[in-house]
Design an enzyme around this catalytic site. Structure first.
Site, PDB file in Angstrom:
ATOM      1  N   ALA A 119     -17.005  16.684 -50.556  1.00  0.00           N
ATOM      2  CA  ALA A 119     -17.696  17.822 -49.934  1.00  0.00           C
ATOM      3  C   ALA A 119     -17.379  19.153 -50.611  1.00  0.00           C
ATOM      4  CB  ALA A 119     -17.339  17.891 -48.459  1.00  0.00           C
ATOM      5  N   ASN A 175     -10.149  15.864 -45.665  1.00  0.00           N
ATOM      6  CA  ASN A 175      -9.825  15.058 -46.853  1.00  0.00           C
ATOM      7  C   ASN A 175      -9.993  15.881 -48.127  1.00  0.00           C
ATOM      8  OD1 ASN A 175      -9.432  12.033 -46.051  1.00  0.00           O
ATOM      9  ND2 ASN A 175     -11.037  12.825 -44.724  1.00  0.00           N
ATOM     10  N   HIS A 203     -16.570  25.523 -47.135  1.00  0.00           N
ATOM     11  CA  HIS A 203     -15.281  25.387 -47.837  1.00  0.00           C
ATOM     12  C   HIS A 203     -15.183  26.504 -48.863  1.00  0.00           C
ATOM     13  CE1 HIS A 203     -14.746  21.456 -46.029  1.00  0.00           C
ATOM     14  NE2 HIS A 203     -15.911  21.068 -46.493  1.00  0.00           N
TER      15      HIS A 203
HETATM   16  N1  NDP Z   1     -13.372  13.526 -49.325  1.00  0.00           N
HETATM   17  C1  NDP Z   1     -14.380  14.181 -48.778  1.00  0.00           C
HETATM   18  O1  NDP Z   1     -14.899  15.145 -49.335  1.00  0.00           O
HETATM   19  C2  NDP Z   1     -14.905  13.732 -47.466  1.00  0.00           C
HETATM   20  C3  NDP Z   1     -14.364  12.659 -46.800  1.00  0.00           C
HETATM   21  N2  NDP Z   1     -14.901  12.217 -45.639  1.00  0.00           N
HETATM   22  C4  NDP Z   1     -14.324  11.038 -44.997  1.00  0.00           C
HETATM   23  O2  NDP Z   1     -15.139   9.923 -45.309  1.00  0.00           O
HETATM   24  C5  NDP Z   1     -15.005   8.936 -44.293  1.00  0.00           C
HETATM   25  C6  NDP Z   1     -16.372   8.416 -43.868  1.00  0.00           C
HETATM   26  O3  NDP Z   1     -17.146   9.457 -43.322  1.00  0.00           O
HETATM   27  P1  NDP Z   1     -18.358   9.105 -42.321  1.00  0.00           P
HETATM   28  O4  NDP Z   1     -19.159   7.990 -42.843  1.00  0.00           O
HETATM   29  O5  NDP Z   1     -19.018  10.378 -41.998  1.00  0.00           O
HETATM   30  O6  NDP Z   1     -17.533   8.584 -41.045  1.00  0.00           O
HETATM   31  P2  NDP Z   1     -18.090   7.703 -39.812  1.00  0.00           P
HETATM   32  O7  NDP Z   1     -17.073   7.849 -38.737  1.00  0.00           O
HETATM   33  O8  NDP Z   1     -19.498   8.053 -39.536  1.00  0.00           O
HETATM   34  O9  NDP Z   1     -18.088   6.218 -40.381  1.00  0.00           O
HETATM   35  C7  NDP Z   1     -16.915   5.500 -40.662  1.00  0.00           C
HETATM   36  C8  NDP Z   1     -17.119   4.055 -40.265  1.00  0.00           C
HETATM   37  O10 NDP Z   1     -15.987   3.284 -40.681  1.00  0.00           O
HETATM   38  C9  NDP Z   1     -15.449   2.604 -39.551  1.00  0.00           C
HETATM   39  N3  NDP Z   1     -14.010   2.416 -39.695  1.00  0.00           N
HETATM   40  C10 NDP Z   1     -13.035   3.322 -39.453  1.00  0.00           C
HETATM   41  N4  NDP Z   1     -11.841   2.772 -39.687  1.00  0.00           N
HETATM   42  C11 NDP Z   1     -12.067   1.500 -40.086  1.00  0.00           C
HETATM   43  C12 NDP Z   1     -11.235   0.435 -40.458  1.00  0.00           C
HETATM   44  N5  NDP Z   1      -9.900   0.558 -40.432  1.00  0.00           N
HETATM   45  N6  NDP Z   1     -11.796  -0.743 -40.821  1.00  0.00           N
HETATM   46  C13 NDP Z   1     -13.150  -0.878 -40.824  1.00  0.00           C
HETATM   47  N7  NDP Z   1     -14.001   0.093 -40.455  1.00  0.00           N
HETATM   48  C14 NDP Z   1     -13.457   1.280 -40.102  1.00  0.00           C
HETATM   49  C15 NDP Z   1     -15.804   3.500 -38.379  1.00  0.00           C
HETATM   50  O11 NDP Z   1     -15.675   2.834 -37.135  1.00  0.00           O
HETATM   51  P3  NDP Z   1     -15.234   3.709 -35.831  1.00  0.00           P
HETATM   52  O12 NDP Z   1     -16.340   4.681 -35.579  1.00  0.00           O
HETATM   53  O13 NDP Z   1     -15.077   2.681 -34.767  1.00  0.00           O
HETATM   54  O14 NDP Z   1     -13.951   4.397 -36.191  1.00  0.00           O
HETATM   55  C16 NDP Z   1     -17.226   3.883 -38.730  1.00  0.00           C
HETATM   56  O15 NDP Z   1     -18.137   2.854 -38.443  1.00  0.00           O
HETATM   57  C17 NDP Z   1     -14.199   9.628 -43.167  1.00  0.00           C
HETATM   58  O16 NDP Z   1     -12.830   9.260 -43.272  1.00  0.00           O
HETATM   59  C18 NDP Z   1     -14.350  11.082 -43.487  1.00  0.00           C
HETATM   60  O17 NDP Z   1     -13.292  11.864 -42.962  1.00  0.00           O
HETATM   61  C19 NDP Z   1     -16.003  12.810 -45.115  1.00  0.00           C
HETATM   62  C20 NDP Z   1     -16.547  13.901 -45.727  1.00  0.00           C
HETATM   63  C21 NDP Z   1     -16.036  14.489 -46.919  1.00  0.00           C
HETATM   64  O1  OAA Z   2     -17.381  16.887 -45.135  1.00  0.00           O
HETATM   65  C1  OAA Z   2     -16.639  17.871 -45.158  1.00  0.00           C
HETATM   66  O2  OAA Z   2     -17.051  19.039 -45.092  1.00  0.00           O
HETATM   67  C2  OAA Z   2     -15.174  17.690 -45.334  1.00  0.00           C
HETATM   68  C3  OAA Z   2     -14.599  16.577 -44.591  1.00  0.00           C
HETATM   69  O3  OAA Z   2     -15.091  16.169 -43.566  1.00  0.00           O
HETATM   70  C4  OAA Z   2     -13.375  15.979 -45.112  1.00  0.00           C
HETATM   71  O4  OAA Z   2     -12.909  16.418 -46.163  1.00  0.00           O
HETATM   72  O5  OAA Z   2     -12.854  15.048 -44.484  1.00  0.00           O
END
Ligand code: NDP
Ligand code: OAA
Length: 252
Positions: A119, A175, A203
């Protein structure tokens, strides 16, 4: 065509599944069966809620879009099975002991852990910090109440400190701060704000060093299905996958 296994069938997983053009999603895994089945149907993959069965499928890369906990649980197994892993929940690597352990597993298996820009932007050249450490490395993140799940009437700072502490409190929102620190070679300072006037996930990155200074501001559209996650994060993964086998590498 690169074959991938998708770990996490939520918001980002769905965007990847529906835009999978230069890749083939072979198998998807989630703890919730209906989510895995729904996503699998979208991209003609096989759905799994059993991780060992998922891992028996034929793919060369796992794309993690699940959670920090999922990285802690599954990433080492993926690497030791001889697959690369792309981590969107790179916040898991804020824990130095876990990070070193995972890097060692990757080294032993001859595989790679990839952290996309997600992001934010500019991760490639924040890496100059590894050569010339920055005097200042600050991420100021501002999100609307709906993204953080914190209803407030006025703009409020809810965290000020280091990325490795912030991710423990906000594993679904920050993250990016850990990714920034991994790129720049030191833990980033973080300010996290919730603002009812904000319509986007903002951000702002401030860096100062011998090279000069940087100010970057990203005003991200929240994903419709998960406002905590900026839509750009999913596009970043798709772009990484599209370029994986491209002989022309652009960026540091
Ligand atoms: N690095 C970056 O820039 C960013 C990172 N992220 C991260 O990316 C990830 C995904 O985002 P997003 O798709 O929006 O999240 P969502 O919550 O929409 O989707 C995540 C999915 O994974 C499932 N899940 C969680 N833990 C586990 C596990 N241990 N085993 C199997 N399935 C699991 C969740 O289930 P349940 O809902 O039951 O938990 C959900 O279905 C998040 O961790 C988010 O914080 C997001 C944005 C930016
Ligand atoms: O999507 C974003 O803006 C950032 C985020 O959630 C993450 O880093 O986990």
């Amino acid at each position: 065509m690169i074959k991938i296994g998708l770990l996490g069938c939520g918001n980002v997983g769905r965007i990847i599944a529906t835009h999978a053009e230069s890749i083939q999603v072979v198998a998807v895994f989630d703890i919730i069966q209906s989510r895995a089945e729904e996503l699998a149907a979208l991209c003609h993959a096989r759905p799994y809620t059993d991780f060992d069965a998922f891992m028996r499928e034929d793919f060369s890369i796992v794309v993690e879009a699940a959670s920090v906990d999922a990285v802690r649980h599954y990433a080492e197994t993926v690497l030791r099975s001889g697959r690369d892993i792309i981590l969107l929940s790179g916040g898991a690597l804020a824990d130095e002991e876990f990070r070193e352990h995972l890097i060692e597993a990757a080294r032993e298996a001859g595989r790679k852990i990839r952290i996309p820009s997600g992001a934010i932007v500019g991760l490639d050249n924040f890496k100059i910090g590894q050569v010339s450490p920055p005097r200042k490395l600050l991420l100021r993140t501002t999100k609307p109440p709906v993204s953080l799940g914190i209803p407030v009437a006025t703009r409020m700072e809810i965290f000020k400190g280091l990325a490795h502490d912030c991710i423990k409190q906000y594993p679904k929102n920050i993250n990016v701060a850990v990714a920034l620190g991994l790129a720049a070679g030191r833990d980033a300072d973080v300010e996290l704000w919730v603002d009812p006037a904000a319509e986007r996930n903002i951000h702002e990155i401030f860096v100062e060093g011998d090279f000069g200074d940087i100010y970057v501001r990203v005003r991200n559209v929240p994903s419709p299905e998960n406002p905590a996650t900026s839509y750009m994060a999913a596009l970043s993964i798709l772009t990484l996958l599209k370029n994986l086998e491209n002989p022309l590498v652009v960026g540091t």
